[in-house]
Design a protein around this motif. Structure first.
Motif, PDB file in Angstrom:
ATOM      1  N   UNK A  43       0.627  -1.307   0.097  1.00  0.00           N
ATOM      2  CA  UNK A  43       0.084  -0.025  -0.080  1.00  0.00           C
ATOM      3  C   UNK A  43       0.698   1.408  -0.039  1.00  0.00           C
ATOM      4  N   UNK A  44       1.946   1.461   0.708  1.00  0.00           N
ATOM      5  CA  UNK A  44       2.850   2.664   0.888  1.00  0.00           C
ATOM      6  C   UNK A  44       3.361   2.996  -0.574  1.00  0.00           C
ATOM      7  N   UNK A  45       3.655   1.809  -1.363  1.00  0.00           N
ATOM      8  CA  UNK A  45       4.440   1.997  -2.868  1.00  0.00           C
ATOM      9  C   UNK A  45       3.298   2.506  -3.523  1.00  0.00           C
ATOM     10  N   UNK A  65       0.809   6.858  -6.979  1.00  0.00           N
ATOM     11  CA  UNK A  65      -0.439   7.794  -7.058  1.00  0.00           C
ATOM     12  C   UNK A  65      -0.138   9.184  -7.030  1.00  0.00           C
ATOM     13  N   UNK A  66       0.642   9.727  -5.912  1.00  0.00           N
ATOM     14  CA  UNK A  66       1.219  10.740  -5.768  1.00  0.00           C
ATOM     15  C   UNK A  66       2.109  11.266  -6.927  1.00  0.00           C
ATOM     16  N   UNK A  67       2.931  10.296  -7.257  1.00  0.00           N
ATOM     17  CA  UNK A  67       3.956  10.977  -8.321  1.00  0.00           C
ATOM     18  C   UNK A  67       3.318  10.986  -9.767  1.00  0.00           C
ATOM     19  N   UNK A  68       2.078  10.348  -9.954  1.00  0.00           N
ATOM     20  CA  UNK A  68       1.378  10.591 -11.210  1.00  0.00           C
ATOM     21  C   UNK A  68       0.454  11.965 -11.067  1.00  0.00           C
ATOM     22  N   UNK A 115      -8.675   3.032  -0.415  1.00  0.00           N
ATOM     23  CA  UNK A 115      -8.844   2.563  -1.901  1.00  0.00           C
ATOM     24  C   UNK A 115      -8.565   3.643  -2.683  1.00  0.00           C
ATOM     25  N   UNK A 116      -8.942   4.863  -2.416  1.00  0.00           N
ATOM     26  CA  UNK A 116      -8.816   6.078  -3.332  1.00  0.00           C
ATOM     27  C   UNK A 116      -7.192   6.383  -3.401  1.00  0.00           C
ATOM     28  N   UNK A 117      -6.566   6.031  -2.266  1.00  0.00           N
ATOM     29  CA  UNK A 117      -5.008   6.364  -2.282  1.00  0.00           C
ATOM     30  C   UNK A 117      -4.188   5.323  -3.285  1.00  0.00           C
ATOM     31  N   UNK A 118      -4.848   4.317  -3.126  1.00  0.00           N
ATOM     32  CA  UNK A 118      -3.854   3.123  -4.124  1.00  0.00           C
ATOM     33  C   UNK A 118      -4.518   2.950  -5.404  1.00  0.00           C
ATOM     34  N   UNK A 119      -5.823   3.410  -5.783  1.00  0.00           N
ATOM     35  CA  UNK A 119      -6.309   2.644  -6.864  1.00  0.00           C
ATOM     36  C   UNK A 119      -5.851   3.753  -8.061  1.00  0.00           C
ATOM     37  N   UNK A 120      -5.522   4.985  -7.997  1.00  0.00           N
ATOM     38  CA  UNK A 120      -4.837   5.693  -9.129  1.00  0.00           C
ATOM     39  C   UNK A 120      -3.156   5.423  -9.436  1.00  0.00           C
ATOM     40  N   UNK A 150       2.288  16.905  -2.271  1.00  0.00           N
ATOM     41  CA  UNK A 150       3.120  16.287  -2.961  1.00  0.00           C
ATOM     42  C   UNK A 150       4.353  15.405  -2.433  1.00  0.00           C
ATOM     43  N   UNK A 151       4.004  15.202  -1.162  1.00  0.00           N
ATOM     44  CA  UNK A 151       5.154  14.579  -0.351  1.00  0.00           C
ATOM     45  C   UNK A 151       5.131  13.234  -0.408  1.00  0.00           C
TER      46      UNK A 151
END
Length: 214
Positions: free
Chosen positions: A92-94, A99-102, A134-139, A187-188
């Motif tokens: 999940x952290x990965x 997600x953030x990088x995208x 789920x909203x954190x990892x789905x994208x 963005x961190x």
């Protein structure tokens, strides 16, 4: 030539979602027997869609089928909880980093936190918290990674349902969710991933401390 899996018939899906909701909101307790005739009567269907729904739920790990004991809601113990949460800690952290990088939108995660805060009972809060994660990892940009996390999502929710029943800690976790989202929106990626890792690890350690009987 690859073929898409056949869709689950509507009646089976209806029964499946009903049973799952009852399990994940505490309406059905771990270890409770699931009798086909009783479930069929409850949902107003024949035993066939009930049987198919229970097979699907067994595949996701929410129920256990035993030749002698029949079908029961899966029991949560320390070994099961650590196994499920170990997968989350690895993946999940990965997924959140990606997600953030995208630069994907996190509006769905923000909305889930609002629903969790406004929830009037544990059932609503639990469902909103699941949607937040789920909203954190789905994208994340990797559909296989997202599907792998989806596969343990229901079992993780079952663990949290049992843990909250014993030690309500949702207010503490709500604060941790806000911090994870804040870092993500800033963005961190590394900071958000570390906060998410700590959030997951701390929860399972509080609920199932090392040394507890299994």
């Amino acid at each position: 030539m690859a073929f898409a899996p056949s869709p689950i018939p509507s009646r089976t899906q209806y029964v499946l979602e009903g049973i799952k909701h009852a399990i994940l909101t505490g309406g059905l307790s771990p270890g409770q027997a699931l009798v086909e005739t009783e479930i069929a009567a409850r949902f107003g269907v024949s035993k066939t869609p009930v049987r198919e729904a229970l097979k699907t739920l067994a595949g996701t790990g929410l129920v256990v089928m035993n030749q002698y004991k029949g079908v029961t809601v899966r029991t949560v113990d320390a070994a099961m909880a650590r196994e499920v949460y170990d997968v989350r800690l690895l993946l999940e952290p990965e997924a959140l980093r990606r997600t953030i990088a995208s630069r994907a939108s996190l509006e769905t995660a923000r909305e889930a936190l609002v629903r969790a805060e406004e929830a009037t009972d544990q059932a609503e809060r639990s469902l909103a918290n699941r949607e937040f994660h789920r909203a954190l990892y789905l994208p994340c940009g990797n559909p296989l990674l997202a599907r792998m996390l989806d596969e343990v999502r229901d079992q993780a929710a079952l663990v949290s349902t049992v843990a909250w029943a014993a030690v309500p800690s949702w207010q503490r976790e709500a604060g941790e969710h806000l911090e994870i989202l804040r870092l993500a929106l800033d963005g961190d990626a590394e900071g958000a991933a570390r906060a998410l890792h700590a959030h997951i690890a701390d929860f399972v350690q509080r609920a199932f401390p090392e040394g507890d009987p299994v």
